[in-house]
Enzyme design. Structure first.
Site, mmCIF file in Angstrom:
data_model
loop_
_atom_site.group_PDB
_atom_site.id
_atom_site.type_symbol
_atom_site.label_atom_id
_atom_site.label_comp_id
_atom_site.label_asym_id
_atom_site.label_seq_id
_atom_site.Cartn_x
_atom_site.Cartn_y
_atom_site.Cartn_z
ATOM 1 N N THR A 1 -19.235 14.861 -26.128
ATOM 2 C CA THR A 1 -18.076 14.493 -26.965
ATOM 3 C C THR A 1 -16.850 14.172 -26.103
ATOM 4 O O THR A 1 -16.671 14.727 -25.012
ATOM 5 C CB THR A 1 -17.701 15.639 -27.928
ATOM 6 O OG1 THR A 1 -17.524 16.832 -27.165
ATOM 7 C CG2 THR A 1 -18.754 15.832 -28.995
ATOM 8 N N ARG A 2 -16.019 13.289 -26.638
ATOM 9 C CA ARG A 2 -14.749 12.917 -25.987
ATOM 10 C C ARG A 2 -13.771 12.461 -27.074
ATOM 11 O O ARG A 2 -14.157 12.154 -28.186
ATOM 12 C CB ARG A 2 -14.943 11.727 -25.026
ATOM 13 C CG ARG A 2 -15.747 11.987 -23.776
ATOM 14 C CD ARG A 2 -15.047 12.919 -22.808
ATOM 15 N NE ARG A 2 -15.812 13.065 -21.561
ATOM 16 C CZ ARG A 2 -16.851 13.884 -21.397
ATOM 17 N NH1 ARG A 2 -17.266 14.640 -22.382
ATOM 18 N NH2 ARG A 2 -17.472 13.952 -20.232
ATOM 19 N N ARG B 1 -15.100 17.329 -24.569
ATOM 20 C CA ARG B 1 -13.666 17.335 -24.222
ATOM 21 C C ARG B 1 -12.875 16.760 -25.393
ATOM 22 O O ARG B 1 -13.289 15.780 -26.004
ATOM 23 C CB ARG B 1 -13.420 16.501 -22.964
ATOM 24 C CG ARG B 1 -11.945 16.388 -22.617
ATOM 25 C CD ARG B 1 -11.723 15.772 -21.256
ATOM 26 N NE ARG B 1 -12.161 16.636 -20.182
ATOM 27 C CZ ARG B 1 -12.513 16.208 -18.969
ATOM 28 N NH1 ARG B 1 -12.504 14.933 -18.696
ATOM 29 N NH2 ARG B 1 -12.879 17.069 -18.040
ATOM 30 N N TYR C 1 -11.762 14.349 -8.142
ATOM 31 C CA TYR C 1 -10.666 13.644 -8.821
ATOM 32 C C TYR C 1 -9.783 14.666 -9.562
ATOM 33 O O TYR C 1 -8.552 14.616 -9.489
ATOM 34 C CB TYR C 1 -11.277 12.622 -9.791
ATOM 35 C CG TYR C 1 -10.313 11.952 -10.733
ATOM 36 C CD1 TYR C 1 -9.430 10.975 -10.288
ATOM 37 C CD2 TYR C 1 -10.297 12.276 -12.093
ATOM 38 C CE1 TYR C 1 -8.553 10.346 -11.173
ATOM 39 C CE2 TYR C 1 -9.435 11.651 -12.978
ATOM 40 C CZ TYR C 1 -8.559 10.695 -12.514
ATOM 41 O OH TYR C 1 -7.697 10.079 -13.381
ATOM 42 N N GLY D 1 -11.383 5.622 -11.450
ATOM 43 C CA GLY D 1 -12.281 4.823 -12.267
ATOM 44 C C GLY D 1 -12.937 5.709 -13.297
ATOM 45 O O GLY D 1 -12.565 6.873 -13.437
ATOM 46 N N ASP E 1 0.837 -1.204 0.000
ATOM 47 C CA ASP E 1 0.000 0.000 0.000
ATOM 48 C C ASP E 1 0.874 1.257 0.000
ATOM 49 O O ASP E 1 1.573 1.532 0.988
ATOM 50 C CB ASP E 1 -0.895 -0.043 1.250
ATOM 51 C CG ASP E 1 -1.967 1.024 1.212
ATOM 52 O OD1 ASP E 1 -1.792 2.033 0.484
ATOM 53 O OD2 ASP E 1 -2.977 0.851 1.914
#
Ligand code: NAD
Length: 318
Positions: free
Chosen positions: A219-220, A283, A149, A76, A50
């Site tokens: 969009t991506r 993006r 995130y 994720g 860890d």
């Protein structure tokens, strides 16, 4: 013999990086909470542990690695990052990992350390128009990521660059845009859109339907993992720190992505649009900076990587 450390070597990008570095002739140590789920690691040494534990970090960073790749993070796809349910873990766990890895690298006099940041650091206000998102590197501030995130990634970018400024670390920072390919999450709730859509298409009967989150007009762009590793090693071995986008600039709607997967599968399916976590409206990777600084930019077509990914996910179902 050159020596490399890959943190997060049990994950998607990290496990591919171990293979690439081994192919290049490196001695490689991988570290992760777990072994790679879908293939055997070929690291010379793989330590399960860890990285939130600073003592553990010092134990595994026990030599002056020539290159350290820091991919470990609690992360994720949209279903993990945008629901709000994992915010504390995302910020705390990934923050701790980055603090510990950097400190241990500094104490062992490791110089070259790569950090995988994300397009999620870019401000939401520049990504409202699906046809014209702005993700140029200098548009990051004033900051307004749409997820915790993204905030953690932004903090850690600054952390790595501070260690460069004050402590002699040669930090290399990339902002990845949706990396995809075989041997990644595809059905555990952490999968990203390409894997999720390939799975849904592969599982559907011809003439049936698949669910798409939102209206599918968001969009991506998506970058195949091999090109991601190419950009990552080029940046790490360059004399420039970044931050720089590593992504494709072939922007598609999620509906178009689904159509591509259906073409690959040879299936005609109806798209059923349902509510779900979405992220920003548009993006795309702006690749002017990477071209200017590294003389290279990703250029493979999306369909090529999607075919390989579809075939791998289909093989997992049988
Ligand atoms: P991944 O989830 O497959 O890999 C991350 C790995 O980190 C996992 O194997 C996980 O077990 C490990 N990890 C988490 N907590 C740990 C801990 N406390 N100690 C040791 N290991 C720990 O993710 P990935 O897709 O391979 O992404 C790698 C990096 O690239 C991440 O930092 C991610 O944020 C960044 N990134 C990825 C993408 C993408 O599209 N895949 C996009 C932008 C940024």
């Amino acid at each position: 013999m050159l020596k490399a450390l890959v943190c997060g070597a049990g994950g998607f990008i990290g496990s591919h990086m171990v293979k690439r570095l081994k192919d290049e002739g490196f001695w490689v140590r991988g570290v992760d909470l777990k072994f790679p789920q879908f293939w055997e690691t070929i690291a010379d040494d793989f330590v399960v542990g860890d990285l939130r534990d600073s003592h553990f970090c010092k134990e595994i960073i026990d030599r002056r690695f020539d290159e350290v790749y820091q991919f470990a993070a609690d992360m994720g796809g949209a279903g993990f990052v945008f629901t709000g349910e994992n915010d504390a873990d995302i910020m705390h766990n990934s923050g701790m990992i980055n603090l510990n890895v950097l400190d241990a690298c500094w104490k062992r006099n490791v110089k070259r350390v790569f950090y995988s940041s994300s397009a999620c650091i870019y401000p939401e206000y520049n990504q409202m128009d699906p046809d014209n998102p702005n993700c140029a590197e200098d548009s990051a501030y004033p900051a307004q990521p749409d997820s915790e995130y993204g905030w953690e990634k932004l903090f850690s970018e600054r952390l790595f660059l501070s260690f460069q400024r004050n402590k002699g670390i040669e930090a290399r920072v990339a902002r990845y845009h949706n990396i995809f390919g075989p041997f990644g999450s595809w059905n555990d709730g952490r999968e990203k859109a390409p894997a999720a859509i390939c799975r849904k298409v592969a599982m559907a009967k011809d003439g049936g339907e698949i669910e798409i989150w939102g209206d599918g007009m968001q969009t991506r762009s998506f970058l195949f993992v091999d090109e991601c590793l190419e950009g990552t090693t080029r940046l790490t071995r360059s004399e420039w720190s970044g931050p720089v986008n590593i992504g494709s600039d072939e922007m598609v709607t999620i509906n178009q992505l689904a159509d591509m997967a259906m073409d690959i599968a040879g299936k005609k399916l109806t798209k059923k649009h349902i509510a779900g976590p979405l992220g920003v409206r548009g993006r795309n990777s702006d690749n002017n900076m990477i071209e200017k600084k590294l003389g290279w930019r990703p250029n493979r077509p999306l369909i090529e990587g999607l075919e390989k990914t579809y075939q791998w996910i289909e093989s997992q179902l049988t």
